[in-house]
Design a protein around this motif. Structure first.
Motif, short mmCIF file in Angstrom:
data_model
loop_
_atom_site.label_atom_id
_atom_site.label_comp_id
_atom_site.label_asym_id
_atom_site.label_seq_id
_atom_site.Cartn_x
_atom_site.Cartn_y
_atom_site.Cartn_z
N GLU A 1 -4.83 1.51 3.31
CA GLU A 1 -5.90 0.76 2.63
C GLU A 1 -7.17 1.60 2.56
O GLU A 1 -7.87 1.62 1.54
N VAL B 1 -3.74 -6.01 -1.01
CA VAL B 1 -2.86 -5.07 -0.31
C VAL B 1 -1.80 -5.89 0.43
O VAL B 1 -2.12 -6.73 1.27
N PRO C 1 0.84 -1.20 0.00
CA PRO C 1 0.00 0.00 0.00
C PRO C 1 0.88 1.25 0.00
O PRO C 1 1.85 1.32 0.75
#
Length: 222
Positions: free
Chosen positions: A117, A28, A8
């Motif tokens: 995220e 992620v 990320p």
């Protein structure tokens, strides 16, 4: 099914979003190692024609920690929003970009990966990217594997027959090795590789134009 994965990053450049948009699922990499001096917790904006850093401040940086084990010092939204106001107040789409950043900075999550995220989901919502988003840490045992073995593992578990990677991975991954695993490897090559935050594009271009740019890429296939 097409899968992609990446660490990320904080408001990364357009190719990152092209990678997500071209996939059915994006993972992620929250249990990947944190890298100092990377794009994980910082990016650049343009202020008076010059690049300027916009950062997420960390409680402690360590390459011995995973991204998901790294904590942040909650940003002071007023400070960062004022920086953006000074840089982009005259930009054509300032209001839209300002509102997006205000939402992102309003997140009170102190886990770096979860904070990032959330920002990824916010930008995807803004750009109408419907790709499903997951986490590599949810795949038990995947972090015990190394390099491409991790990719084989999550592709098999998710039932993916195609894996997309950024062009930087060409030196790391082999088409034939993936093919032997029953996985088609593709590298996405953006027509807009300029290293500037997606926030800059959101501020300076209409949403429909940024969405059009999402499709400006080609694939490198084996």
């Amino acid at each position: 099914m097409t899968v992609s994965a990446n660490q990320p990053y904080f408001l990364p450049y357009l190719p990152y979003w092209q990678l997500i948009a071209a996939s059915d699922m994006f993972l992620v990499g929250d249990d990947y190692s944190f890298r100092k001096s990377s794009w994980i917790n910082r990016n650049t904006i343009i202020n008076n024609g010059r690049r300027q850093w916009l950062r997420v401040e960390l409680d402690h940086q360590s390459s011995f920690k995973n991204i998901g084990d790294t904590r942040i010092l909650l940003p002071r939204p007023s400070d960062k929003l004022e920086t953006i106001r000074r840089a982009y107040s005259k930009a054509p789409c300032f209001n839209e970009g300002y509102a997006l950043l205000e939402t992102i900075l309003g997140c009170t999550e102190t886990n770096l990966s979860l904070f990032l995220e959330n920002s990824i989901r916010c930008v995807c919502d803004y750009l109408d990217i419907a790709t499903e988003i997951g986490r590599t840490s949810c795949l038990k045992g995947n972090s015990l594997l190394r390099k491409e073995e991790r990719i084989y593992d999550f592709c098999h578990r998710l039932g993916a027959d195609t894996y997309i990677n950024a062009t930087g991975g060409q030196a790391l991954y082999d088409f034939e090795a993936f093919s032997r695993q029953g996985i088609r490897l593709r590298f996405i090559k953006s027509a807009h590789p300029e290293p500037v935050s997606i926030l800059h594009l959101v501020m300076t271009l209409p949403k429909d134009e940024v969405r059009r740019m999402l499709n400006d890429y080609s694939f490198i296939d084996g």
